[in-house]
Design an enzyme around this catalytic site. Structure first.
Site, PDB file in Angstrom:
ATOM      1  N   CYS A 104     -22.548  39.053 -12.450  1.00 59.97           N
ATOM      2  CA  CYS A 104     -21.476  39.196 -13.436  1.00 59.97           C
ATOM      3  C   CYS A 104     -20.209  38.845 -12.689  1.00 59.97           C
ATOM      4  O   CYS A 104     -19.741  39.616 -11.857  1.00 59.97           O
ATOM      5  CB  CYS A 104     -21.382  40.611 -14.008  1.00 59.97           C
ATOM      6  SG  CYS A 104     -19.907  40.825 -15.042  1.00 59.97           S
ATOM      7  N   CYS A 107     -17.027  41.345 -13.862  1.00 61.37           N
ATOM      8  CA  CYS A 107     -16.932  42.739 -13.398  1.00 61.37           C
ATOM      9  C   CYS A 107     -18.284  43.199 -12.898  1.00 61.37           C
ATOM     10  O   CYS A 107     -18.638  42.947 -11.755  1.00 61.37           O
ATOM     11  CB  CYS A 107     -16.365  43.643 -14.486  1.00 61.37           C
ATOM     12  SG  CYS A 107     -17.175  43.511 -16.091  1.00 61.37           S
ATOM     13  N   SER A 108     -19.063  43.863 -13.762  1.00 63.59           N
ATOM     14  CA  SER A 108     -20.319  44.428 -13.291  1.00 63.59           C
ATOM     15  C   SER A 108     -21.300  44.615 -14.441  1.00 63.59           C
ATOM     16  O   SER A 108     -22.061  45.552 -14.456  1.00 63.59           O
ATOM     17  CB  SER A 108     -20.050  45.774 -12.612  1.00 63.59           C
ATOM     18  OG  SER A 108     -19.211  46.567 -13.443  1.00 63.59           O
ATOM     19  N   CYS A 109     -21.278  43.713 -15.423  1.00 61.74           N
ATOM     20  CA  CYS A 109     -22.208  43.803 -16.552  1.00 61.74           C
ATOM     21  C   CYS A 109     -23.634  43.722 -16.005  1.00 61.74           C
ATOM     22  O   CYS A 109     -23.932  42.885 -15.147  1.00 61.74           O
ATOM     23  CB  CYS A 109     -21.964  42.668 -17.548  1.00 61.74           C
ATOM     24  SG  CYS A 109     -20.326  42.757 -18.310  1.00 61.74           S
TER      25      CYS A 109
END
Lengths: 200, 111
Positions: A104, A107-109
């Protein structure tokens, strides 16, 4: 001898979170018990074992594998793995010709219902930028060297769509039960930074 | 016969406040305070800051900053209000004897 504290000094982030929880509770926006329930769910109830079961089932049931390829959201939900960050899933299958890697960049999906919460490195800028720019180098750092001719597909997760890598079934596992096969499927194999474990 | 468990993945949270910050965002999203796309955009902006650490060690702190920005943008609460309450909590903690639960009511106030 340890210094004997008679008072409590809280870490600055700890007090900040207490303050946030206080103000949001006062405004009726959150319920502290619901917060605890959410933490319990993500710390204990979801994790990469779920995804490993999905992969093992795909390895053992061709019909399920087809369904997973066609409509991963529904196929995964049918195994009971639903919830936040799993609403729109896509399964990408490794083959001898192509290897898949998930990142991702924003961000941090990450697909929480099947993999739990992401590891620290997945959230780090180093991985997020380099997985796209230099994926082969990144994989080599994870100890995974792909043959030159293997195509590398990098999938950038978003708030709307998250990916699950289905690694290749290791050689020498003919006749294994789905349960035994699931033990060969690590979290990293489902992100694409590892292969499924080869039985000893 | 039980099969060997796969090694436990590294902990997602290194401190309780990180788990708390995570859960608050989930709860507020469930309430409809923001869409998930709005959240990832806010978080992404924080993580893209020029001084963000390459190893991601500040991820959870930035998660909290993003949350505070979203709350301010929605008119829920301003960072100043949170800072004041955080100071009250810190005073309350210092005033609480060791071994007793820390309660905001223990805040002796500013001198």
């Amino acid at each position: 001898m340890a210094h004997d504290h008679h008072d409590n000094e809280l870490d600055p982030m700890e007090v900040r979170l207490r303050a946030l929880e206080t103000v949001l509770t006062r405004k009726g926006l959150i319920d502290p018990q619901a917060i605890d329930a959410i933490i319990d769910t993500y710390e204990h109830r979801v994790g990469p074992r779920n995804g490993a079961r999905v992969v093992a089932r795909a390895w053992t049931e061709p019909d399920f594998a087809d369904w997973l390829a066609r409509d991963a959201t529904a196929a995964i939900a049918a195994m009971g793995y639903t919830g936040r960050q799993g609403e729109h899933m896509r399964a990408v299958f490794n083959t001898p010709e192509a290897h898949n890697l998930v990142v991702c960049t924003l961000c941090s999906c990450y697909p929480w219902p099947v993999l739990g919460l992401p590891p620290g490195w997945y959230k780090a800028p180093a991985y997020r930028s380099r997985a796209v720019m230099a994926p082969r180098e990144v994989l080599a750092e994870f100890g995974l060297t792909l043959p030159e001719e293997t195509e590398l597909r990098v999938w950038d997760s978003t708030a709307e769509l998250r990916y699950l890598v289905v690694p290749m079934r290791p050689e020498g596992t003919a006749g294994w039960s789905a349960q035994a096969l699931a033990d060969l499927v690590s979290r990293d194999a489902m992100i694409g930074t590892a292969r499924a474990r080869v039985p000893a | 016969m039980t099969l060997p468990e796969t090694p436990a993945p590294e902990a997602s949270f290194e401190a309780p406040w990180q788990a708390q910050a995570f859960a608050i965002v989930i709860a507020l999203h469930r309430r409809g305070l923001f869409t998930w796309a709005e959240w990832t955009e806010a978080l992404g902006a924080e993580l893209a800051a020029a001084d963000a650490r390459a190893d991601g060690a500040d991820y959870h702190v930035r998660w909290v900053t993003a949350l505070e920005r979203v709350l301010a943008a929605r008119g829920v609460t301003a960072p100043d209000e949170i800072t004041e309450l955080a100071e009250a909590w810190a005073r309350a903690a210092r005033a609480t004897p060791h071994g007793m639960p820390i309660a905001l009511a223990n805040d002796p106030g500013t001198p």
